[in-house]
Design a protein around this motif. Structure first.
Motif: not given
Lengths: 287, 173
Positions: A93-108
């Motif tokens: 979960x910790x790892x995925x949260x980091x990925x999520x923020x990355x994904x959001x940035x990339x999506x934008x």
């Protein structure tokens, strides 16, 4: 007395003659059917759909105990390792949260780049979820029967997958049931990309557990390389995970599939609106 | 002799339909997802076992027509070339009926031993028939051979169950 035994033996002869006649004529019908099956595939397919539709409700009931036993075993197994799993999940979960923020940035970023390019987005897919109630195995054909058909929007040629990856393709759609040709079937040929380099190849089933990669330079594959659909030939959308290279040996590249057939319970049928090579090819227009 | 009542004659026909019903059940059982890893590609030929068993013990209740129909059903259900199973089931029944004298009152072990050869012939003929008809050509020999071995190995169990059903439900038929 003698008369009746004579009658019985005459009846016996007649019966055996009739039996021989039945046998020979049925053998004849069998060969005729083989020819018809080769010539009129539409008729045979319609018959298959009708039979599958009729049998699926029975299979639905029969598959219940097996899936219940499997689920119970699974539950017990999970219960035993629930503590470790919890720790693992926290970490994940910790790892995925980091990925999520990355994904959001990339999506934008993606969005702004798309608007710069004025790119037309690809149409999204429509999904139907269905239960697997029949597993057609044996040495000659590999497919599964699912509980969704034309009435729920499933059509021939559609892509079938689970959360893990690609399962196969719908080859026959009845009213309330369909047949999914598995990747491992000998008739299955899927254009794929191998490894990070994205080498093109064809994944060919051979009725065994591990399909083989064809038309691939052997040095271009190493064990562990991911295999995904390439989207060539418009039969599958690109990028659906399939498996990873398990073994490279004597010119054979075997692929271990992500989807475990023995754990198949529910699948998703996706409609990407692809033309696909299962359908009739469009008429060539004369210039 | 007393005329049988409606219930009695219904009961009798139900008992007579037992071989066909059990064959159908075995065929559907083979299609049920087992959740056993690696079993599907080498699934044994359950319907063949049933055809063979009834051809030996109750040939009058399972004729060529039934064998043909079950073969057709199997081909339609499993999506194998149509006619290939029908041919194999018909030939299986034919060979057993031809050898009725040999099978007569023999212990089960003997029929099992004979099944080793009958099933081998059945698997081979099916393989050739499918290979000749299907567009994909001949299938790999490995899974077919494995499926054959499992079929022979499982036969005693299936045969025992069918024999139990026969004694229990068809005793007086």
């Amino acid at each position: 007395m003698r008369g009746s035994t004579g009658q019985i033996s005459r009846l016996g002869t007649l019966k055996s003659l009739l039996q021989r006649f039945a046998f020979l004529s049925l053998i004849g019908v069998t060969f005729a059917l083989m020819l018809i099956g080769k010539a009129d595939t539409v008729l045979v397919e319609r018959a298959r759909s009708a039979i599958t539709d009729a049998v699926t409700p029975i299979l639905r009931v029969m598959s219940e105990p097996a899936s219940m036993i499997a689920q119970t075993i699974n539950n017990v197994r999970e219960l035993a390792s629930i503590r470790e799993q919890n720790a693992e999940l926290r970490e994940a979960n910790d790892r995925l949260l980091q990925w999520q923020s990355l994904a959001q940035r990339l999506e934008a970023e993606n969005k702004s780049l798309r608007s710069l390019l004025a790119l037309v987005p690809e149409p999204g897919a429509q999904f139907v979820t269905a239960r697997v109630v029949g597993d057609v195995g044996g040495a000659f054909a590999q497919s599964v029967l699912i509980t969704a058909g034309l009435s729920s929007g499933v059509k021939k040629g559609q892509v079938v997958m689970t959360g893990e990856g690609l399962v196969g393709r719908v080859t026959q759609a009845g009213n309330a049931s369909s047949r999914v040709l598995l990747i491992s079937d000998i008739n299955s040929r899927i254009p794929v990309l191998v490894g990070e380099a994205g080498n093109r190849a064809i994944l060919a089933g051979d009725n065994g557990a591990r399909p083989k990669l064809l038309y691939l330079n052997q040095s271009a594959a190493a064990p562990g390389d991911k295999v995904v659909t390439s989207g060539d030939a418009e039969a599958f959308p690109p990028g659906i995970p399939i498996g990873q290279v398990a073994e490279v040996q004597d010119g054979d590249v075997a692929v271990e599939l992500f989807v475990a057939r023995d754990k198949l319970q529910y699948v998703r049928v996706a409609d990407y609106g692809l033309a696909g090579f299962l359908l009739e090819p469009p008429a060539v227009q004369q210039p | 002799m007393m005329q049988p009542t409606l219930l009695q004659s219904l009961d009798l026909s139900a008992r007579k339909a037992l071989p066909a019903a059990l064959t159908l059940m075995l065929m559907l059982f083979a299609l049920t997802p087992t959740n056993v890893p690696g079993l599907s590609p080498v699934m044994p030929m359950f319907a063949l076992m049933s055809i063979y068993f009834w051809a030996i013990y109750r040939p009058e209740l399972m004729g060529y027509g039934a064998a043909f129909s079950f073969g057709l059903l199997e081909d339609l259900l499993t999506a194998t070339p149509i006619g290939s199973s029908a041919l194999v089931f018909l030939l299986t029944q034919w060979i057993v009926l031809r050898q009725q004298k040999f099978f007569n009152a023999k212990p089960f072990v003997v029929t099992w031993f004979a099944f080793i050869f009958v099933a081998a012939g059945a698997a081979l003929i099916r393989w050739i028939a499918v290979g000749l008809i299907a567009d994909s050509g001949f299938t790999p020999v490995g899974p077919m051979f494995a499926s054959y071995l499992i079929t022979v190995a499982v036969y005693p169990l299936v045969g025992w169950l069918l024999a139990k059903a026969q004694v229990k439900l068809m005793g007086q038929v």
